[in-house]
Design a protein around this motif. Structure first.
Motif, PDB file in Angstrom:
ATOM      1  N   ILE A   1       0.840  -1.206   0.000  1.00  0.00           N
ATOM      2  CA  ILE A   1       0.000   0.000   0.000  1.00  0.00           C
ATOM      3  C   ILE A   1       0.873   1.253   0.000  1.00  0.00           C
ATOM      4  CG2 ILE A   1      -1.658   1.341   1.354  1.00  0.00           C
ATOM      5  CD1 ILE A   1      -2.825  -1.416   2.252  1.00  0.00           C
ATOM      6  N   ALA A   2       1.871   1.287   0.884  1.00  0.00           N
ATOM      7  CA  ALA A   2       2.760   2.450   0.971  1.00  0.00           C
ATOM      8  C   ALA A   2       3.525   2.653  -0.339  1.00  0.00           C
ATOM      9  CB  ALA A   2       3.737   2.292   2.141  1.00  0.00           C
TER      10      ALA A   2
ATOM     11  N   TRP B   1       2.616   6.570  -6.988  1.00  0.00           N
ATOM     12  CA  TRP B   1       1.617   7.364  -7.708  1.00  0.00           C
ATOM     13  C   TRP B   1       1.649   8.824  -7.267  1.00  0.00           C
ATOM     14  CZ3 TRP B   1       0.156   6.129 -12.205  1.00  0.00           C
ATOM     15  CH2 TRP B   1       0.125   4.794 -12.587  1.00  0.00           C
ATOM     16  N   ALA B   2       1.950   9.084  -6.004  1.00  0.00           N
ATOM     17  CA  ALA B   2       2.076  10.472  -5.538  1.00  0.00           C
ATOM     18  C   ALA B   2       3.233  11.169  -6.256  1.00  0.00           C
ATOM     19  CB  ALA B   2       2.277  10.520  -4.026  1.00  0.00           C
ATOM     20  N   LEU B   3       4.342  10.457  -6.441  1.00  0.00           N
ATOM     21  CA  LEU B   3       5.474  11.047  -7.162  1.00  0.00           C
ATOM     22  C   LEU B   3       5.088  11.402  -8.592  1.00  0.00           C
ATOM     23  CD1 LEU B   3       8.369   8.797  -5.820  1.00  0.00           C
ATOM     24  CD2 LEU B   3       8.129  11.261  -5.463  1.00  0.00           C
ATOM     25  N   TYR B   4       4.412  10.491  -9.279  1.00  0.00           N
ATOM     26  CA  TYR B   4       3.975  10.773 -10.649  1.00  0.00           C
ATOM     27  C   TYR B   4       3.029  11.972 -10.683  1.00  0.00           C
ATOM     28  CZ  TYR B   4       5.802   6.334 -12.453  1.00  0.00           C
ATOM     29  OH  TYR B   4       6.618   5.300 -12.837  1.00  0.00           O
ATOM     30  N   ILE B   5       2.039  11.949  -9.834  1.00  0.00           N
ATOM     31  CA  ILE B   5       1.026  13.020  -9.829  1.00  0.00           C
ATOM     32  C   ILE B   5       1.641  14.361  -9.460  1.00  0.00           C
ATOM     33  CG2 ILE B   5      -1.040  13.830  -8.628  1.00  0.00           C
ATOM     34  CD1 ILE B   5      -1.875  10.801  -8.522  1.00  0.00           C
ATOM     35  N   LEU B   6       2.522  14.366  -8.464  1.00  0.00           N
ATOM     36  CA  LEU B   6       3.147  15.626  -8.048  1.00  0.00           C
ATOM     37  C   LEU B   6       4.029  16.214  -9.142  1.00  0.00           C
ATOM     38  CD1 LEU B   6       3.985  14.783  -4.345  1.00  0.00           C
ATOM     39  CD2 LEU B   6       2.532  16.670  -5.138  1.00  0.00           C
ATOM     40  N   VAL B   7       4.830  15.385  -9.782  1.00  0.00           N
ATOM     41  CA  VAL B   7       5.695  15.893 -10.860  1.00  0.00           C
ATOM     42  C   VAL B   7       4.841  16.404 -12.014  1.00  0.00           C
ATOM     43  CG1 VAL B   7       7.446  15.270 -12.581  1.00  0.00           C
ATOM     44  CG2 VAL B   7       7.697  14.510 -10.211  1.00  0.00           C
ATOM     45  N   LEU B   8       3.807  15.655 -12.369  1.00  0.00           N
ATOM     46  CA  LEU B   8       2.912  16.088 -13.443  1.00  0.00           C
ATOM     47  C   LEU B   8       2.223  17.404 -13.081  1.00  0.00           C
ATOM     48  CD1 LEU B   8       1.792  15.208 -16.198  1.00  0.00           C
ATOM     49  CD2 LEU B   8      -0.047  14.058 -14.975  1.00  0.00           C
ATOM     50  N   ALA B   9       1.693  17.495 -11.874  1.00  0.00           N
ATOM     51  CA  ALA B   9       1.007  18.714 -11.436  1.00  0.00           C
ATOM     52  C   ALA B   9       1.964  19.899 -11.372  1.00  0.00           C
ATOM     53  CB  ALA B   9       0.356  18.495 -10.073  1.00  0.00           C
TER      54      ALA B   9
ATOM     55  N   GLY C   1       9.280  15.893   0.171  1.00  0.00           N
ATOM     56  CA  GLY C   1       8.904  14.970   1.243  1.00  0.00           C
ATOM     57  C   GLY C   1       8.712  13.556   0.717  1.00  0.00           C
ATOM     58  N   PHE C   2       8.045  13.423  -0.427  1.00  0.00           N
ATOM     59  CA  PHE C   2       7.845  12.090  -1.006  1.00  0.00           C
ATOM     60  C   PHE C   2       9.154  11.505  -1.530  1.00  0.00           C
ATOM     61  CE2 PHE C   2       3.319  12.940  -0.809  1.00  0.00           C
ATOM     62  CZ  PHE C   2       2.819  11.675  -0.529  1.00  0.00           C
ATOM     63  N   ILE C   3      10.052  12.348  -2.014  1.00  0.00           N
ATOM     64  CA  ILE C   3      11.364  11.856  -2.445  1.00  0.00           C
ATOM     65  C   ILE C   3      12.134  11.310  -1.244  1.00  0.00           C
ATOM     66  CG2 ILE C   3      13.622  12.567  -3.354  1.00  0.00           C
ATOM     67  CD1 ILE C   3      12.043  14.484  -5.237  1.00  0.00           C
ATOM     68  N   VAL C   4      12.097  12.029  -0.134  1.00  0.00           N
ATOM     69  CA  VAL C   4      12.754  11.564   1.088  1.00  0.00           C
ATOM     70  C   VAL C   4      12.138  10.235   1.541  1.00  0.00           C
ATOM     71  CG1 VAL C   4      13.081  12.066   3.555  1.00  0.00           C
ATOM     72  CG2 VAL C   4      13.552  13.826   1.840  1.00  0.00           C
ATOM     73  N   LEU C   5      10.822  10.132   1.497  1.00  0.00           N
ATOM     74  CA  LEU C   5      10.132   8.900   1.857  1.00  0.00           C
ATOM     75  C   LEU C   5      10.571   7.750   0.954  1.00  0.00           C
ATOM     76  CD1 LEU C   5       7.945   7.540   3.612  1.00  0.00           C
ATOM     77  CD2 LEU C   5       6.278   8.262   1.891  1.00  0.00           C
ATOM     78  N   HIS C   6      10.683   8.001  -0.327  1.00  0.00           N
ATOM     79  CA  HIS C   6      11.097   6.982  -1.292  1.00  0.00           C
ATOM     80  C   HIS C   6      12.523   6.515  -1.010  1.00  0.00           C
ATOM     81  CE1 HIS C   6      12.083   5.371  -5.358  1.00  0.00           C
ATOM     82  NE2 HIS C   6      10.829   4.975  -5.302  1.00  0.00           N
ATOM     83  N   VAL C   7      13.420   7.457  -0.762  1.00  0.00           N
ATOM     84  CA  VAL C   7      14.811   7.105  -0.456  1.00  0.00           C
ATOM     85  C   VAL C   7      14.881   6.329   0.855  1.00  0.00           C
ATOM     86  CG1 VAL C   7      17.072   8.055   0.144  1.00  0.00           C
ATOM     87  CG2 VAL C   7      15.807   8.988  -1.803  1.00  0.00           C
ATOM     88  N   ALA C   8      14.115   6.760   1.861  1.00  0.00           N
ATOM     89  CA  ALA C   8      14.099   6.060   3.151  1.00  0.00           C
ATOM     90  C   ALA C   8      13.601   4.625   2.978  1.00  0.00           C
ATOM     91  CB  ALA C   8      13.231   6.814   4.149  1.00  0.00           C
ATOM     92  N   ALA C   9      12.587   4.437   2.139  1.00  0.00           N
ATOM     93  CA  ALA C   9      12.072   3.085   1.897  1.00  0.00           C
ATOM     94  C   ALA C   9      13.120   2.223   1.197  1.00  0.00           C
ATOM     95  CB  ALA C   9      10.789   3.153   1.072  1.00  0.00           C
ATOM     96  N   ALA C  10      13.833   2.794   0.243  1.00  0.00           N
ATOM     97  CA  ALA C  10      14.887   2.043  -0.447  1.00  0.00           C
ATOM     98  C   ALA C  10      15.979   1.633   0.545  1.00  0.00           C
ATOM     99  CB  ALA C  10      15.475   2.880  -1.580  1.00  0.00           C
ATOM    100  N   LEU C  11      16.367   2.550   1.420  1.00  0.00           N
ATOM    101  CA  LEU C  11      17.373   2.225   2.434  1.00  0.00           C
ATOM    102  C   LEU C  11      16.876   1.156   3.401  1.00  0.00           C
ATOM    103  CD1 LEU C  11      18.728   5.823   3.148  1.00  0.00           C
ATOM    104  CD2 LEU C  11      19.853   3.998   1.842  1.00  0.00           C
TER     105      LEU C  11
END
Length: 155
Positions: free
Chosen positions: A52-53, A59-67, A118-128
């Motif tokens: 879910i996360a 999808w938030a990353l896609y939508i935010l960059v597009l917006a 914030g979502f980029i940081v979340l994505h990097v944290a998840a990868a780590l």
């Protein structure tokens, strides 16, 4: 991006910012289309909350960059500036010169940059987390040459 004031001209770093933004819009649309027709299978080892996360974050990353790119484009047009794709192709205006909503689009564009970070940081944290804690193959699947395309094409 430098501060844009009333007397800022559409040149130098400002024009470069617009061109990069238009290029990002072009590539994010291509990437989004690719992702829609070629979904990435989730690992069976991922817990339900991780699935879910992961979906929400991607999808938030896609939508935010597009917006952000569309809002920036509208804000530039509202100032009477043109936006050029790759510095060559002039994109049509999506906001009239002097429009109130175009100015508001610029304000929202400026706020969304922090949400995107914030979502980029979340994505990097998840990868780590996947690399150092779970020791699974999630990070390896992000690297070039590890995806479905490279396996099926022999690369």
């Amino acid at each position: 991006m430098p501060h844009i004031g009333r007397k800022t001209l559409d040149e130098g770093w400002v024009a470069w910012h617009f061109s990069v933004g238009a290029s990002i819009l072009f590539f994010i649309v291509l990437r989004l289309l690719w992702r829609l027709f070629h979904p990435v299978p989730l690992l069976p080892t991922m817990a339900g909350w991780e699935r879910i996360a992961s979906g929400i974050t991607h999808w938030a990353l896609y939508i935010l960059v597009l917006a952000m790119t569309l809002l920036g484009w509208a804000a530039a047009n509202a100032r009477g500036w043109n936006v050029h794709l790759f510095g060559i192709v002039t994109l049509p205006a999506i906001a009239p010169n002097g429009s109130h909503w175009g100015h508001e689009a610029g304000d929202i564009h400026n706020i969304l940059v922090y949400v995107l970070l914030g979502f980029i940081v979340l994505h990097v944290a998840a990868a780590l987390y996947h690399y150092f804690v779970k020791h699974d193959e999630v990070v390896g699947r992000m690297l070039p040459g590890s995806g479905e395309f490279s396996r099926s094409s022999g690369l």
